[in-house]
Scaffold this motif. Structure first.
Motif, PDB file in Angstrom:
ATOM      1  N   ALA A 511       0.824  -1.206   0.000  1.00 30.20           N
ATOM      2  CA  ALA A 511       0.000   0.000   0.000  1.00 30.20           C
ATOM      3  C   ALA A 511       0.856   1.253   0.000  1.00 30.20           C
ATOM      4  O   ALA A 511       0.446   2.307  -0.495  1.00 30.20           O
ATOM      5  N   ARG A 523      -5.947  -0.116  -2.418  1.00 29.30           N
ATOM      6  CA  ARG A 523      -4.969  -1.226  -2.531  1.00 29.30           C
ATOM      7  C   ARG A 523      -5.110  -2.172  -1.346  1.00 29.30           C
ATOM      8  O   ARG A 523      -5.065  -3.400  -1.505  1.00 29.30           O
ATOM      9  N   GLN A 524      -5.325  -1.622  -0.163  1.00 31.37           N
ATOM     10  CA  GLN A 524      -5.492  -2.441   1.031  1.00 31.37           C
ATOM     11  C   GLN A 524      -6.769  -3.284   0.942  1.00 31.37           C
ATOM     12  O   GLN A 524      -6.770  -4.452   1.352  1.00 31.37           O
ATOM     13  N   CYS A 525      -7.835  -2.707   0.402  1.00 31.02           N
ATOM     14  CA  CYS A 525      -9.088  -3.458   0.231  1.00 31.02           C
ATOM     15  C   CYS A 525      -8.887  -4.666  -0.681  1.00 31.02           C
ATOM     16  O   CYS A 525      -9.393  -5.765  -0.407  1.00 31.02           O
ATOM     17  N   GLU A 528      -7.021  -7.325   1.238  1.00 31.07           N
ATOM     18  CA  GLU A 528      -7.860  -7.996   2.239  1.00 31.07           C
ATOM     19  C   GLU A 528      -8.906  -8.896   1.600  1.00 31.07           C
ATOM     20  O   GLU A 528      -9.365  -9.861   2.214  1.00 31.07           O
TER      21      GLU A 528
END
Length: 637
Positions: A511, A523-525, A528
């Motif tokens: 990220a 990006r984190q989504c 995850e």
């Protein structure tokens, strides 16, 4: 409480109901390129379409107001329903039987309020239609026949009859499982001295549907002299019926309105029937209220406000009809469409005109002739004595502000010239200057901006995306003029729309390689949700999981925006994807080199020898990697 809807059934509903089919029930969609569709946003006022739908992704996003999501989210927002109510409604359309995690199948009395009220109206509409064939309804059939409507016409418009007794419908709906509370809430029944009784009794009934085709209310016509009620009685305001937000006949007319870029606004239910039977299938009517702002929003979404759009108002020639026309003109400038008025000879409405002179006369009536602004100005001017200077001056004082409200400057000038002619003022430029002066004053005061309107914003390529301050991630606003932000945006669009082109390399990106905090959040989504690799092969479930991983609505809206936005490149292939991967990684490497070198410069001679050696070695390795990226492109990743 009803149990939670089974996740597999929710997925089945999402897959079974195309988002473009659902959205098309509320607004006109046109090709936007790249497999996407566009239209005027139903959630905010706009003149040019910034609302986009991606059928392949099952997502929508408005680049003007930032609303976005999937099919379920769209219906939730536009019809103000709960998640469960939307899933139940869409499941019913798709023929899917839902399972509930707690307590098995959902009993009917536990379903959402709106779903239940719509079901009650659907059952009531069938009941009324059946009653029209009975002996008691002879008076209703005679009323229709005298106005030129046969049995087929009544069936086409769903016209029915409400029995004259106190509680025929109430007892019938109880037998179908509806509670007294639901019957009162629906407006089909009302409180009596001994319990609920029918609201409509001994009347001819017209079902009123919303744009999606659901019956949400009724219009009832008095038939007998001993009926002490009003001539027309409508459903009261309920959770599903708001008279200022419904148009009779819109469910039948919407496709032809969109296709022809034309709408005919008439005054009554029988006028709509007469127009449609005469071939004017774009006719609609308000339901016991003046044509207003919410009605305009419905039509604008169907007309798309293109240059050829026409709205024709038909009003009775009496004082009440003229007053209605002037009220309509007050909202005229909310249309980009041209607006006209049609008044039948001898003051006849379309229903009477068809009866007396036939279908051709109705078709001829609604051919655009008199612009609404001209009619409005003649009504104003006609109240003054134009033979005197004082009368001409007073008429100009009242009419000039009306002309000044016309936003198009060339049209405003042309109408001002016409006004001078109506008033008999030879100095045309005096009138033009007077109108122009009033228009400038209005702009300076901000009067030209209507309630809730915001300045027009560009489409996705020209937009500076800035989330609301309260929910925005920390850091600078996104700016598509920044090469770094533009490239990061393209890479995220690839990861969401064409994950096969960037996987598995993308999943190795951290990220922190995205300089804009909102992009880092997206990006984190993706990480995850299982990474871009989860989207290979491409499935809607991948995007659903990314959206589910979003921490708030701001990030969720950005995900939908990126998932439907068109790419900047002309050819979207592995070469294009490799360029974005390389540019984002290369900028991240260069930033790290600058950070390390800057740290060493600040420390100067105070840096420890082993730390200095390690830092110099890191810089050397990074420089070699950067050179390899420049020379070899995506092969160096």
């Amino acid at each position: 409480m009803a149990g939670r809807i089974n996740d597999d059934d929710v997925k089945a509903v999402r897959d079974a109901v195309p988002i473009d089919a659902v959205v098309s029930e509320y607004l006109q969609l046109r090709n936007a390129g790249g497999g996407n569709l566009k239209g005027l946003c139903p959630f905010h006022d706009e003149k040019s379409p910034s609302f986009q739908v991606s059928p392949s992704k099952g997502l929508f996003h408005c680049f003007g107001c930032q609303e976005g999501g999937d099919t379920i989210a769209f219906v939730q927002k536009i019809d103000h329903l709960t998640f469960a109510e939307v899933v139940e409604r869409l499941a019913a359309k798709a023929g899917i039987t839902l399972r509930y995690e707690e307590g098995g199948y959902n009993p009917s009395h536990q379903r959402g309020e709106r779903i239940r009220l719509v079901e009650a109206h659907k059952v009531a509409a069938r009941f009324y239609v059946e009653q029209l064939d009975g002996p008691e309804a002879e008076i209703g059939r005679k009323f229709l026949a005298e106005r030129g409507f046969d049995q087929a016409a009544a069936a086409h418009f769903g016209v029915g009859y409400s029995p004259a007794g106190w509680d025929h419908l109430t007892r019938y709906l109880r037998g179908k499982g509806f509670s007294d509370k639901e019957l009162i809430a629906s407006g089909l029944s009302q409180d009596g001295r001994r319990g609920p009784i029918d609201r409509f009794r001994g009347r001819l009934m017209w079902p009123i549907s919303d744009t999606s085709g659901d019956v949400v209310g009724f219009g009832a016509r008095k038939l007998r002299d001993d009926d002490n009620g009003p001539k027309y009685l409508n459903t009261p305001e309920t959770a599903i019926y708001k008279k200022s937000q419904v148009l009779y006949g819109i469910d039948l007319a919407k496709k032809d309105i969109a296709k022809a870029s034309r709408a005919v606004v008439v005054e009554g239910y029988t006028d709509v029937m007469a127009c449609h039977l005469a071939g004017i299938t774009t006719a609609i009517a308000t339901c016991g209220t003046a044509f207003g702002g919410d009605h305009i929003k419905i039509l604008r979404r169907l007309l798309m406000d293109n240059g050829s759009a026409r709205v024709i108002f038909t009003f009775d020639g009496d004082a009440a009809g003229q007053k209605a026309a002037l009220r309509a003109f007050e909202d005229d400038q909310k249309f980009a469409a041209e607006t006209y008025i049609a008044i039948a000879p001898d003051g006849m409405d379309p229903c009477d005109l068809r009866l007396v002179k036939g279908d051709e006369a109705v078709r001829d009536l609604v051919e655009p002739r008199t612009p609404l602004f001209e009619f409005a100005l003649r009504q104003i001017v006609g109240r003054y004595d134009l033979e005197t200077p004082a009368g001409r001056g007073a008429a100009l004082d009242e009419a000039a502000p009306v002309v000044a409200r016309i936003k198009n400057s060339s049209s405003q000038h042309e109408v001002a010239v016409q006004l001078a002619g109506m008033l008999g003022i030879l100095d045309t430029q005096f009138v033009v200057k007077r109108v122009g002066q009033l228009a400038r004053w209005a702009r300076e005061r901000g009067d030209q901006r209507g309630p809730g309107q915001t300045p027009s914003r560009g489409g996705p390529r020209h937009q500076q995306v800035q989330a609301p301050p309260a929910a925005a991630p920390s850091g600078p606003a996104l700016n598509l003029r920044s090469p770094a932000h533009r490239t990061e945006r393209e890479l995220l669009k690839l990861a969401l729309q064409k994950p096969a082109l960037v996987s598995p390399a993308f999943d190795a990106y951290g990220a922190d390689e995205f300089t804009a905090p909102p992009y880092a959040a997206v990006r984190q989504c993706i990480a995850e949700a299982g990474g871009a690799e989860l989207g290979v092969p491409e499935t809607r479930e991948y995007l659903v999981q990314v959206l589910d991983a979003a921490p708030n609505d701001t990030v969720r809206n950005l995900v939908t925006e990126l998932a439907v936005e068109v790419f900047h490149g002309k050819t979207i292939d592995e070469t294009y994807a490799g360029m974005q991967l390389v540019q984002v990684r290369l900028r991240a490497v260069d930033r790290r080199i600058n950070d390390v070198q800057g740290s060493l410069a600040r420390l100067g001679s105070n840096v420890a020898p082993d730390h200095l050696a390690a830092a110099q070695n890191e810089v050397w390795v990074l420089q070699q990697y950067a050179q390899s990226l420049r020379n070899n492109g995506a092969d160096a990743l």
